[in-house]
Design a protein around this motif. Structure first.
Motif, PDB file in Angstrom:
ATOM      1  N   ARG A 226       3.653   3.001  -2.906  1.00 55.79           N
ATOM      2  CA  ARG A 226       4.895   2.308  -3.279  1.00 55.79           C
ATOM      3  C   ARG A 226       5.336   1.331  -2.187  1.00 55.79           C
ATOM      4  O   ARG A 226       5.756   0.202  -2.485  1.00 55.79           O
ATOM      5  CB  ARG A 226       5.995   3.335  -3.554  1.00 55.79           C
ATOM      6  N   GLY A 227       5.243   1.749  -0.922  1.00 56.21           N
ATOM      7  CA  GLY A 227       5.626   0.844   0.164  1.00 56.21           C
ATOM      8  C   GLY A 227       4.718  -0.358   0.263  1.00 56.21           C
ATOM      9  O   GLY A 227       5.181  -1.504   0.427  1.00 56.21           O
ATOM     10  N   THR A 228       3.404  -0.134   0.170  1.00 57.16           N
ATOM     11  CA  THR A 228       2.466  -1.250   0.225  1.00 57.16           C
ATOM     12  C   THR A 228       2.650  -2.182  -0.965  1.00 57.16           C
ATOM     13  O   THR A 228       2.497  -3.402  -0.841  1.00 57.16           O
ATOM     14  CB  THR A 228       1.022  -0.723   0.274  1.00 57.16           C
ATOM     15  N   ILE A 260      -3.186  -8.234  -4.238  1.00 53.01           N
ATOM     16  CA  ILE A 260      -4.263  -7.250  -4.144  1.00 53.01           C
ATOM     17  C   ILE A 260      -4.770  -7.144  -2.711  1.00 53.01           C
ATOM     18  O   ILE A 260      -5.045  -6.051  -2.205  1.00 53.01           O
ATOM     19  CB  ILE A 260      -5.399  -7.629  -5.105  1.00 53.01           C
ATOM     20  N   GLY A 261      -4.896  -8.277  -2.033  1.00 48.64           N
ATOM     21  CA  GLY A 261      -5.394  -8.264  -0.656  1.00 48.64           C
ATOM     22  C   GLY A 261      -4.483  -7.536   0.303  1.00 48.64           C
ATOM     23  O   GLY A 261      -4.943  -7.013   1.334  1.00 48.64           O
ATOM     24  N   ALA A 262      -3.193  -7.474   0.000  1.00 44.74           N
ATOM     25  CA  ALA A 262      -2.259  -6.780   0.889  1.00 44.74           C
ATOM     26  C   ALA A 262      -2.524  -5.289   0.955  1.00 44.74           C
ATOM     27  O   ALA A 262      -2.043  -4.617   1.876  1.00 44.74           O
ATOM     28  CB  ALA A 262      -0.816  -7.040   0.444  1.00 44.74           C
ATOM     29  N   PHE A 263      -3.281  -4.741   0.003  1.00 45.20           N
ATOM     30  CA  PHE A 263      -3.620  -3.318   0.051  1.00 45.20           C
ATOM     31  C   PHE A 263      -4.736  -3.024   1.048  1.00 45.20           C
ATOM     32  O   PHE A 263      -5.080  -1.861   1.242  1.00 45.20           O
ATOM     33  CB  PHE A 263      -4.012  -2.825  -1.345  1.00 45.20           C
ATOM     34  N   ILE A 264      -5.322  -4.062   1.643  1.00 46.13           N
ATOM     35  CA  ILE A 264      -6.288  -3.889   2.726  1.00 46.13           C
ATOM     36  C   ILE A 264      -5.569  -4.266   4.013  1.00 46.13           C
ATOM     37  O   ILE A 264      -5.393  -5.451   4.303  1.00 46.13           O
ATOM     38  CB  ILE A 264      -7.532  -4.768   2.525  1.00 46.13           C
ATOM     39  N   ILE A 336     -15.514  -3.497  -1.144  1.00 47.81           N
ATOM     40  CA  ILE A 336     -14.089  -3.835  -1.170  1.00 47.81           C
ATOM     41  C   ILE A 336     -13.263  -2.632  -1.618  1.00 47.81           C
ATOM     42  O   ILE A 336     -12.189  -2.354  -1.056  1.00 47.81           O
ATOM     43  CB  ILE A 336     -13.848  -5.038  -2.102  1.00 47.81           C
ATOM     44  N   LEU A 337     -13.756  -1.905  -2.624  1.00 48.41           N
ATOM     45  CA  LEU A 337     -13.014  -0.734  -3.089  1.00 48.41           C
ATOM     46  C   LEU A 337     -12.925   0.319  -1.988  1.00 48.41           C
ATOM     47  O   LEU A 337     -11.894   0.987  -1.832  1.00 48.41           O
ATOM     48  CB  LEU A 337     -13.695  -0.155  -4.325  1.00 48.41           C
ATOM     49  N   GLY A 338     -13.985   0.481  -1.213  1.00 51.79           N
ATOM     50  CA  GLY A 338     -13.943   1.406  -0.090  1.00 51.79           C
ATOM     51  C   GLY A 338     -12.945   0.990   0.967  1.00 51.79           C
ATOM     52  O   GLY A 338     -12.273   1.836   1.574  1.00 51.79           O
ATOM     53  N   ALA A 339     -12.811  -0.326   1.194  1.00 53.78           N
ATOM     54  CA  ALA A 339     -11.813  -0.811   2.147  1.00 53.78           C
ATOM     55  C   ALA A 339     -10.400  -0.519   1.674  1.00 53.78           C
ATOM     56  O   ALA A 339      -9.515  -0.188   2.474  1.00 53.78           O
ATOM     57  CB  ALA A 339     -11.995  -2.311   2.369  1.00 53.78           C
TER      58      ALA A 339
END
Length: 371
Positions: A226-228, A260-264, A336-339
């Motif tokens: 939720r925070g991310t 989406i990139g912010a989740f990495i 990418i999914l692993g990251a």
């Protein structure tokens, strides 16, 4: 004459003899063997998960999503809704929201794709003229040969086999998506019962720690997701508005990529911003691209200095080096999914380790603490 009441002398204990495994070298060897055994078991576990990734990845994604959606399900249950009905409402509403977002992105790409292709073609022509103006041994024949090589590859059997591999990947993606939804449904409906069944054989302090581990896992994953999501939404909105004002093509899809990139952590949002700057460079020129870069840098500073400490708080108490190592390992093992999955898995692992090591103990009630 010797008295019959005199006690017999007490024999002295035998001093232990130094053996192969009792001296310092033996103890070091025994400890080394234990470490090697643990490493072998860890490698075997990782190898097994890689071979079963079609099952492991959906389970992890479903667990993360269920942790994020647990407050909604809990709210519906507190309103005296049946467990089944509350689960269906939460699941269907989530699918509808994400389905609407994806549909909007697809229509936005279709509406602006022709313009982007035309501008990209013009930008490539300008790049070709710029290359000819440089003092480099590049002529038009070399560029034509490079284009011919690309066309030959696209029409070759190698590209055909790669396309077949892509079709197989699409099949695995669809299978994983369906499996994720099924597992997510059962996690939302019976997740607490599943965990209670798994730990029912434990007793005493171990049972207490196991219960706290389950609760802490849901808390860490839920707060992290939720925070991310909030941080990613702010990044995407600010950068998307900037791209729209600057009239950069595909502003909405690029904003979604930023989200989406912010989740990495550390690198995801930056790479997405670089992609937006490259699109601006090709379509709008270098000045607009520099402005996009400046906006991305400002958003990253806002995210690191204000948003993450306020929104995430203490839910992700990991050092930047640990996050970087987790990202590297996750990328090597799962791409990418692993990251994306590596950081929340590392955060949960650290939280559970602290519980079992006794470092993360619940606070005592005020009446007990005053004694």
């Amino acid at each position: 004459m010797r008295s019959p009441f005199r006690s017999a002398p007490i024999p002295e204990p035998d001093t232990p003899r130094a053996g192969v495994w009792t001296d310092s070298l033996g103890r070091a060897g025994s400890r080394s063997a234990q470490v090697i055994l643990i490493l072998v078991l860890a490698v075997a576990a990782v190898y097994s998960m890689i071979q079963l990734k079609l099952v492991v990845v959906p389970v992890l994604i479903a667990l993360i999503l269920a942790s994020a959606m647990s407050p909604l399900v809990g709210y519906l249950r507190r309103r005296n809704l049946p467990r089944m009905l509350a689960t269906w409402i939460a699941l269907v509403s989530t699918i509808v929201v994400f389905g609407g977002i994806i549909t909007g992105i697809v229509f936005a790409v279709r509406a602006e794709w022709a313009e982007l292709v035309a501008r990209a073609s013009a930008g490539l022509d300008e790049l070709e003229l710029w290359l000819f103006s440089l003092p480099l041994p590049i002529d038009e024949q070399q560029l034509e040969e490079a284009q011919a090589a690309i066309v030959d590859f696209l029409t070759s059997s190698e590209f055909g086999s790669g396309a077949l591999a892509g079709v197989s990947a699409v099949g695995e993606f669809l299978t994983g998506t369906v499996l994720t939804l099924v597992i997510l449904f059962f996690f939302l409906k019976d997740g607490d019962r599943m965990w209670a069944f798994l730990i029912q054989r434990l007793r005493g302090d171990r049972l207490v720690k196991a219960r706290r581990s389950g609760t802490r896992t849901v808390e860490v994953l839920g707060v992290y997701v939720r925070g991310t999501s909030i941080v990613a939404a702010v990044d995407a909105i600010v950068i998307g508005i900037a791209l729209a004002i600057l009239q950069v093509p595909l502003a909405l899809p690029l904003a979604v990529i930023v989200f989406i990139g912010a989740f990495i952590p550390l690198i995801g949002a930056t790479l997405a911003g670089v992609l937006a700057a490259l699109v601006a460079l090709v379509a709008n020129g270098p000045l607009i691209a520099l402005i996009v870069v400046a906006v991305v840098i400002a958003v990253n500073q806002l995210e690191g200095d204000l948003l993450q400490p306020v929104v995430l708080g203490r839910s992700l108490k990991l050092h930047a080096l640990v996050i970087l190592l987790a990202l590297t390992i996750g990328t090597i093992l799962g791409g990418i999914l692993g990251a994306v999955l590596s950081v929340p898995v590392a955060a949960v692992s650290w939280a559970v380790v602290k519980i079992w090591a006794g470092a993360d103990k619940p606070a005592l009630p005020a009446s007990v603490a005053r004694r």
